[in-house]
Design a protein around this motif. Structure first.
Motif, PDB file in Angstrom:
ATOM      1  N   UNK A  65       3.069  32.557  -6.661  1.00 38.42           N
ATOM      2  CA  UNK A  65       3.402  31.150  -6.379  1.00 38.42           C
ATOM      3  C   UNK A  65       2.635  30.218  -7.312  1.00 38.42           C
ATOM      4  N   UNK A  66       1.360  30.509  -7.561  1.00 38.75           N
ATOM      5  CA  UNK A  66       0.550  29.670  -8.453  1.00 38.75           C
ATOM      6  C   UNK A  66       1.107  29.702  -9.877  1.00 38.75           C
ATOM      7  N   UNK A  67       1.521  30.875 -10.343  1.00 39.59           N
ATOM      8  CA  UNK A  67       2.099  30.987 -11.699  1.00 39.59           C
ATOM      9  C   UNK A  67       3.408  30.212 -11.759  1.00 39.59           C
ATOM     10  N   UNK A  68       4.252  30.357 -10.740  1.00 35.93           N
ATOM     11  CA  UNK A  68       5.522  29.630 -10.712  1.00 35.93           C
ATOM     12  C   UNK A  68       5.290  28.127 -10.787  1.00 35.93           C
ATOM     13  N   UNK A  69       4.365  27.617  -9.970  1.00 36.92           N
ATOM     14  CA  UNK A  69       4.063  26.179  -9.972  1.00 36.92           C
ATOM     15  C   UNK A  69       3.465  25.734 -11.305  1.00 36.92           C
ATOM     16  N   UNK A  70       2.584  26.545 -11.860  1.00 34.71           N
ATOM     17  CA  UNK A  70       1.968  26.238 -13.153  1.00 34.71           C
ATOM     18  C   UNK A  70       3.031  26.091 -14.238  1.00 34.71           C
ATOM     19  N   UNK A  71       3.966  27.043 -14.285  1.00 34.59           N
ATOM     20  CA  UNK A  71       5.010  27.010 -15.309  1.00 34.59           C
ATOM     21  C   UNK A  71       5.977  25.846 -15.083  1.00 34.59           C
ATOM     22  N   UNK A  72       6.309  25.559 -13.826  1.00 28.60           N
ATOM     23  CA  UNK A  72       7.191  24.417 -13.529  1.00 28.60           C
ATOM     24  C   UNK A  72       6.541  23.107 -13.958  1.00 28.60           C
ATOM     25  N   UNK A  73       5.263  22.930 -13.667  1.00 28.59           N
ATOM     26  CA  UNK A  73       4.558  21.702 -14.063  1.00 28.59           C
ATOM     27  C   UNK A  73       4.433  21.598 -15.576  1.00 28.59           C
ATOM     28  N   UNK A  74       4.177  22.717 -16.237  1.00 30.09           N
ATOM     29  CA  UNK A  74       4.088  22.712 -17.696  1.00 30.09           C
ATOM     30  C   UNK A  74       5.428  22.302 -18.302  1.00 30.09           C
ATOM     31  N   UNK A  75       6.518  22.776 -17.698  1.00 27.83           N
ATOM     32  CA  UNK A  75       7.843  22.395 -18.192  1.00 27.83           C
ATOM     33  C   UNK A  75       8.079  20.896 -17.996  1.00 27.83           C
ATOM     34  N   UNK A  76       7.698  20.368 -16.832  1.00 28.28           N
ATOM     35  CA  UNK A  76       7.858  18.933 -16.569  1.00 28.28           C
ATOM     36  C   UNK A  76       7.058  18.090 -17.557  1.00 28.28           C
ATOM     37  N   UNK A  77       5.886  18.593 -17.947  1.00 34.62           N
ATOM     38  CA  UNK A  77       5.009  17.854 -18.859  1.00 34.62           C
ATOM     39  C   UNK A  77       5.377  18.076 -20.327  1.00 34.62           C
ATOM     40  N   UNK A  78       6.320  18.971 -20.586  1.00 40.07           N
ATOM     41  CA  UNK A  78       6.734  19.246 -21.957  1.00 40.07           C
ATOM     42  C   UNK A  78       5.822  20.175 -22.722  1.00 40.07           C
ATOM     43  N   UNK A  79       4.944  20.883 -22.027  1.00 39.17           N
ATOM     44  CA  UNK A  79       3.993  21.754 -22.726  1.00 39.17           C
ATOM     45  C   UNK A  79       4.252  23.240 -22.490  1.00 39.17           C
ATOM     46  N   UNK A  80       5.353  23.592 -21.826  1.00 36.11           N
ATOM     47  CA  UNK A  80       5.621  24.992 -21.501  1.00 36.11           C
ATOM     48  C   UNK A  80       5.736  25.857 -22.746  1.00 36.11           C
ATOM     49  N   UNK A  81       6.481  25.415 -23.738  1.00 36.46           N
ATOM     50  CA  UNK A  81       6.674  26.206 -24.959  1.00 36.46           C
ATOM     51  C   UNK A  81       5.337  26.501 -25.632  1.00 36.46           C
ATOM     52  N   UNK A  82       4.486  25.503 -25.737  1.00 31.99           N
ATOM     53  CA  UNK A  82       3.175  25.681 -26.371  1.00 31.99           C
ATOM     54  C   UNK A  82       2.306  26.642 -25.568  1.00 31.99           C
ATOM     55  N   UNK A  83       2.296  26.492 -24.252  1.00 29.15           N
ATOM     56  CA  UNK A  83       1.490  27.368 -23.392  1.00 29.15           C
ATOM     57  C   UNK A  83       1.932  28.816 -23.546  1.00 29.15           C
ATOM     58  N   UNK A  84       3.240  29.047 -23.515  1.00 27.36           N
ATOM     59  CA  UNK A  84       3.743  30.411 -23.639  1.00 27.36           C
ATOM     60  C   UNK A  84       3.445  31.007 -25.011  1.00 27.36           C
ATOM     61  N   UNK A  85       3.560  30.201 -26.067  1.00 26.21           N
ATOM     62  CA  UNK A  85       3.228  30.686 -27.415  1.00 26.21           C
ATOM     63  C   UNK A  85       1.754  31.046 -27.501  1.00 26.21           C
TER      64      UNK A  85
END
Length: 92
Positions: A41-61
């Motif tokens: 659940x924490x990972x799911x929320x972390x990734x959803x928030x990162x996507x909302x903030x526009x930083x998901x791609x950078x975090x995953x890279x």
């Protein structure tokens, strides 16, 4: 999208702590199973928030993920290592 991550679980007192190594996200619970469920659940929320903030791609890279969703180097093991150290200049 599915995401694959490596977990380690350890116990601190009566609490189990689960840690997603590639993403550096942790959660805890009263049992190993609860700690792992809370981590998902924490990972799911972390990734959803990162996507909302526009930083998901950078975090995953930065975590080593490719477009296929799989992380870079595969973790082979997590283990405790003992190393005797003589620290003549260390202060207690």
């Amino acid at each position: 999208m599915d995401i694959l991550f490596t977990t380690r679980v350890f116990k601190e007192g009566r609490t189990y702590v689960a840690h997603a190594l590639e993403l550096d996200v942790s959660s805890c619970g009263g049992t190993k199973e609860k700690a792992l469920a809370n981590l998902k659940e924490a990972v799911r929320l972390f990734l959803e928030e990162a996507e909302k903030m526009g930083s998901l791609k950078q975090i995953l890279q930065e975590a080593g993920y490719s477009k296929s969703g799989k992380p870079g180097p595969e973790f082979i093991s997590v283990q405790r290592v003992t190393l005797p150290v003589s620290l003549t200049h260390a202060k207690a």
